[in-house]
Design a protein around this motif. Structure first.
Motif, PDB file in Angstrom:
ATOM      1  N   GLU A 160       5.054  44.281  -9.038  1.00  0.00           N
ATOM      2  CA  GLU A 160       5.359  43.426  -7.903  1.00  0.00           C
ATOM      3  C   GLU A 160       4.872  41.996  -8.141  1.00  0.00           C
ATOM      4  O   GLU A 160       5.581  41.030  -7.827  1.00  0.00           O
ATOM      5  CB  GLU A 160       4.725  44.001  -6.637  1.00  0.00           C
ATOM      6  CG  GLU A 160       5.344  45.322  -6.199  1.00  0.00           C
ATOM      7  CD  GLU A 160       4.637  45.939  -5.012  1.00  0.00           C
ATOM      8  OE1 GLU A 160       3.582  45.402  -4.594  1.00  0.00           O
ATOM      9  OE2 GLU A 160       5.123  46.952  -4.483  1.00  0.00           O
ATOM     10  N   TYR A 202       8.635  39.853  -1.653  1.00  0.00           N
ATOM     11  CA  TYR A 202       8.987  40.869  -2.646  1.00  0.00           C
ATOM     12  C   TYR A 202       9.708  42.010  -1.935  1.00  0.00           C
ATOM     13  O   TYR A 202       9.165  42.637  -1.028  1.00  0.00           O
ATOM     14  CB  TYR A 202       7.734  41.402  -3.351  1.00  0.00           C
ATOM     15  CG  TYR A 202       8.014  42.623  -4.215  1.00  0.00           C
ATOM     16  CD1 TYR A 202       8.472  42.476  -5.519  1.00  0.00           C
ATOM     17  CD2 TYR A 202       7.844  43.906  -3.708  1.00  0.00           C
ATOM     18  CE1 TYR A 202       8.749  43.594  -6.300  1.00  0.00           C
ATOM     19  CE2 TYR A 202       8.113  45.031  -4.483  1.00  0.00           C
ATOM     20  CZ  TYR A 202       8.570  44.862  -5.781  1.00  0.00           C
ATOM     21  OH  TYR A 202       8.844  45.970  -6.544  1.00  0.00           O
ATOM     22  N   ASN A 227      11.989  45.547  -2.726  1.00  0.00           N
ATOM     23  CA  ASN A 227      12.505  46.544  -3.664  1.00  0.00           C
ATOM     24  C   ASN A 227      13.392  47.504  -2.882  1.00  0.00           C
ATOM     25  O   ASN A 227      12.994  48.015  -1.832  1.00  0.00           O
ATOM     26  CB  ASN A 227      11.362  47.302  -4.343  1.00  0.00           C
ATOM     27  CG  ASN A 227      11.833  48.090  -5.546  1.00  0.00           C
ATOM     28  OD1 ASN A 227      12.661  48.985  -5.423  1.00  0.00           O
ATOM     29  ND2 ASN A 227      11.306  47.759  -6.717  1.00  0.00           N
TER      30      ASN A 227
END
Length: 271
Positions: A184, A217, A219
């Motif tokens: 990350e 971030y 995902n």
């Protein structure tokens, strides 16, 4: 009813493997739509098919046809390949049935944020420097998924929720937790280098939406275990949708309602 978003992001579907939750993904695609869909890598698992042989059931074909149908109806679909479908990186800029292949992309949200879209395997040192170890890890992961499948069949018979060994291990095993944290940080730093406000990636099968040193971030997770997607709302807000959990919750609610209907019906008839 179909829920429409501004953008949908999917990754790590792994079509071509028995682990792919194709039926659940088809259900998601039927109920969700957007003018733009990003496929953020590892959509087709060429590694596994090359090692294990061709595996392509009808449900996997249905996923492809569903995406192609959306493209024909005007949906813009951008395919950013990952390591398992890296062969497609040779076709950057090419369109396949309305699906455009790009190595990476910079996406702008409705509220003006710039997000780097990248699969993320380029920043996995095992994949980049020790390919044999990455393939060995893929074999071990496949075995873990096979074991997990039989374990969950027993849990289903007992009326228990699906349990992911891989997800549990990632959260509990220190080395896995450290790897995720490092991944990350590296991806957030890459976004920073590109002058972006954040990054959207896949690769590690661990859905997330958080801040890392001032960088967003995100995902997308996967469609092997967690069955998660990332969607952008009309105002630019980004959200993780855990589709398998929503399906499980709906099934649980129906299971509670059905006996109540039966009891009510019996009382009504008696009356």
């Amino acid at each position: 009813m179909t829920q429409t978003y501004r953008t949908i992001f999917l990754s790590d579907i792994h079509l071509g493997t028995p682990d792919c939750q194709a039926e659940i993904l088809i259900d998601f695609l039927r109920q969700h739509d957007a003018p733009t869909i990003y496929l953020v890598g590892d959509i087709v698992d060429c590694w596994r098919m090359k090692r294990k042989g061709f595996y392509w059931p009808q449900s996997h074909n249905d996923v492809v046809q569903k995406l192609l149908r959306k493209a024909r109806k005007g949906t813009r679909i951008i395919y950013v390949p990952g390591n398992h479908d890296e062969l497609l990186r040779e076709y950057q800029g090419v369109h396949f049935g309305g699906i455009e292949v790009r190595e990476r992309d910079v996406f702008e949200t409705a509220d003006g944020k710039r997000l780097l879209v990248i699969h993320g395997d380029e920043f996995d040192m095992v994949v980049m420097n020790h390919r044999w170890l990455a393939h060995l890890g893929d074999i071990a992961y496949g075995f873990a998924m096979w074991t997990n499948k039989w374990h969950n069949r027993s849990r289903k018979l007992l009326g228990l929720r699906y349990w992911s060994f891989s997800r549990w291990a990632k959260l509990k095993v220190k080395s896995a937790v450290n790897f995720i944290s490092d991944f990350e940080e590296v991806l957030a730093d890459e976004a920073r280098k590109h002058g972006a406000d954040g990054v959207i990636c896949g690769h590690i099968h661990h859905a997330a939406n958080e801040m890392r040193g001032g960088i967003r971030y995100i995902n997308t997770g996967d469609w092997v275990e967690s069955c998660t997607a990332v969607v952008e709302h009309s105002d630019g807000r980004m959200e993780i949708i855990d589709w398998s959990r929503r399906i499980s919750d709906k099934a649980g609610q129906l299971a509670k309602v059905e006996p109540l209907k039966q009891i009510t019906g019996t009382r009504d008839q008696a009356a």
